[in-house]
Design a protein around this motif. Sequence first.
Motif, mmCIF file in Angstrom:
data_model
loop_
_atom_site.group_PDB
_atom_site.id
_atom_site.type_symbol
_atom_site.label_atom_id
_atom_site.label_comp_id
_atom_site.label_asym_id
_atom_site.label_seq_id
_atom_site.Cartn_x
_atom_site.Cartn_y
_atom_site.Cartn_z
ATOM 1 N N THR A 71 0.972 -1.125 -0.072
ATOM 2 C CA THR A 71 -0.055 -0.025 -0.076
ATOM 3 C C THR A 71 0.869 1.193 0.090
ATOM 4 N N TRP A 72 0.584 2.303 -0.873
ATOM 5 C CA TRP A 72 1.174 3.514 -1.026
ATOM 6 C C TRP A 72 0.947 4.327 0.384
ATOM 7 N N ASN A 73 0.018 4.202 1.173
ATOM 8 C CA ASN A 73 -0.336 4.856 2.236
ATOM 9 C C ASN A 73 0.593 4.746 3.597
ATOM 10 N N VAL A 74 1.459 3.924 3.228
ATOM 11 C CA VAL A 74 2.691 3.982 4.648
ATOM 12 C C VAL A 74 4.012 4.291 3.848
ATOM 13 N N ASP A 75 4.106 4.856 2.807
ATOM 14 C CA ASP A 75 5.136 5.203 2.042
ATOM 15 C C ASP A 75 5.224 6.611 2.391
ATOM 16 N N TYR A 544 -5.321 1.642 16.732
ATOM 17 C CA TYR A 544 -5.366 1.175 15.394
ATOM 18 C C TYR A 544 -5.278 2.570 14.324
ATOM 19 N N ARG A 545 -4.640 2.250 13.067
ATOM 20 C CA ARG A 545 -4.559 3.358 12.091
ATOM 21 C C ARG A 545 -5.846 3.421 11.644
ATOM 22 N N THR A 546 -6.067 4.894 11.275
ATOM 23 C CA THR A 546 -7.659 5.223 10.776
ATOM 24 C C THR A 546 -7.485 6.510 10.395
ATOM 25 N N PHE A 547 -7.923 6.867 9.193
ATOM 26 C CA PHE A 547 -7.745 8.340 8.486
ATOM 27 C C PHE A 547 -8.556 9.397 9.290
ATOM 28 N N THR A 553 -0.008 11.658 12.867
ATOM 29 C CA THR A 553 -0.109 12.038 11.518
ATOM 30 C C THR A 553 0.265 10.959 10.597
ATOM 31 N N GLY A 554 -0.257 11.384 9.339
ATOM 32 C CA GLY A 554 0.317 10.452 8.171
ATOM 33 C C GLY A 554 -0.068 8.813 8.672
ATOM 34 N N LYS A 555 0.992 8.181 8.403
ATOM 35 C CA LYS A 555 0.752 6.670 8.525
ATOM 36 C C LYS A 555 0.291 6.388 9.947
ATOM 37 N N ARG A 556 0.722 7.119 10.913
ATOM 38 C CA ARG A 556 0.638 6.593 12.277
ATOM 39 C C ARG A 556 -0.691 7.678 12.953
ATOM 40 N N ARG A 557 -1.707 8.247 11.882
ATOM 41 C CA ARG A 557 -2.751 8.601 12.466
ATOM 42 C C ARG A 557 -3.573 7.404 13.121
#
Length: 672
Positions: A71-75, A544-547, A553-557
């Motif tokens: 997934t690109w959402n942790v890059d 848990y991670r959630t938008f 922030t980012g991948k650690r939201r």
Amino acid sequence: MRWTFTFLTAALLLFQCKTFAQRVASPEEVTVSLDGDWLFCIDSLDAGAPARWFATTLPAQISRTVKVPHTWNVDPGTEEYYGTAWYQREIDIPQETKGKTVRLKFNAVYRDAVIYLNGQQIAKHYGSGYTAFYADASKAARKGKNLLTVSVNNQFSTSALPYGKSFDWANDGGITRSVSLHISNPSGIDYILADARPVPGTKAGQLRVQTVLLDRKSQKPLRTRVSVTDAAQQTVFTQTQNGTPQNGKLTTTVQIPEVQRWHFDHPNLYQVRVEVMDKNTVIATKTVPVGFRSIEARNGKIFLNGEPVRLSAVEWMPGSHPDYGMAEPAAILYGNLEHLKKLNAVFTRFHWQQDETLLDWCDRNGLLVQEEIPLWGGATVLDSIKSVAMMQADEMVLHHFNHPSVIAWGVGNEHSGQYQPTHDYVKHMYGYIKAMDSSRLVNYVSNTIQYNPKLDATVFGDVIMWNEYFETWFGGKMTDAPAMLDSIHKYHPEKPIVVSEYGLCEPAFSGGDPRRIAHMISHTALYETRPFVAGAIYFSLNDYRTFIGEEGTGKRRQRVHGMISLDGELKPSYHMLKNLFSPIIVTSMQSSPDRENISVTVTIPGGMPAYTLKGYTARVSSASDAGEMLRLPIMEPGKQYKFTLKNQDGENRQVVFSRPGGYAVISVPVNR
């Protein structure tokens, strides 16, 4: 003359060997993993389709190599990118494809995917990012090198489930699960649905096997041989019968004289092998695992294999490892499942559909599962999304039918359960799924039944499932919850109630982990006093991670709702819940005068949890020695038992009780 005879004999033998090899090898489907290195690029301007990126190598100046699943959402740089991206790799097809069925299986692409092979569009899969699907590549594939390209879009959508921004987990885009190439004969098997149930009052098992052929139009008389093997790979049953496919389906029903039932403490698995034969030639074969178990909801209780059970449960939110997101590898998934077992959870639920490898683990290790369509929250417009829900139900049930760990399908979570459109949706989906699978429960999870206990969408499921959040999301006090449970039961005495979520949600509410512990103690104690509460699911195992997270922030939201931090640190509440969920309570321990033995008295709770214990063990262990193991008798809920254990010397001595699979249930220090 001798030479001619020898030549003809050799030719005949060669022909026979070749024919035999074809008859043995051709039924087997060829499967090749396509995980690993892929080219990847972001397409924020949506330039890829007009520029025909699918027909040539992706632009070198913006592409890089990634490992699929991905997934690109942790890059870095794309952690909050919601849009289109492209994946591409060259695949080598090792054999001639003419006359073959060639398919690509994607275990999950989040979310809207377009699949291309050699520049040809071969499939679209929209609206569902967590279900597996096949792309038929038979016309586009060729022996040798092939160019596979996938366009993926994870923009929030009102034509998908989850709907818009009405969900509470990570919106991770990409090819998030494994990809594989499948080559078979057109006469091969598409899939098998094996319905395995114990025969009540006997040791027998009934197995109904539906074999679905790739050729749905086939009406040629065929023979089907069904073989069942146990964990020791011993064949316990074989049956062959003749039949003609109906809509490409062959159905076989057999009764096996004696089977070991599947249970969360005794996950006995069998392998069902189906061979489809044209006369005496095997033309297709496939093997699937099964477990013989039954699940029912009646008389205000849940019955597993005919035994009333009250289930201790924890929900886990996958996709929360900040390095992998929704593309978590098997080792990460298994580690979290291990936590559930260590916490004495025997049941869990998932807000969205999970990977095959995860459910395989639950089958092997004994963990009951409710798997759900990711319909979450009141913003979802039900009339516009019903067809997507039905498509997801088809794919979810089809791919996961053979998993004994899955005991229930969920049709949604926390929509507006007091309103008629939700009632209509739940009734429709209940009937739709039951028509596909009558062997499992079908449920809807509500957070609104407290407004009208007499009528809410959840009452149309097999089990009333209520997210109980007094003192937190609901406000109010702990003292409000008992009366509400009693009121729900008053109106629906025939239906068991499962508290489908309870817990303390931080940082929206103050108090930290000490308050979490106090909250879990008081609410769990309440459920124990209500026999009609058949299960309680603590939310959640992990932060848990959630938008929509309040922290990071980012991948650690994230949302800080769990007993384990995002980085894997166990909080004190973890150890408290393990003790609360223990199916064994140690009431007394006493050493003999010579200190050679320890007498232990235990009570098997009849509250939460409550189930019969079979095959459990106990021992006195120390820092240096595991101790001598004592096999315990069958122990029933609500009863007391006394044992004598062999004592030993050493530091940190503990009396340890364990499940048949080896998981420690409870450890109690031995006082000197």
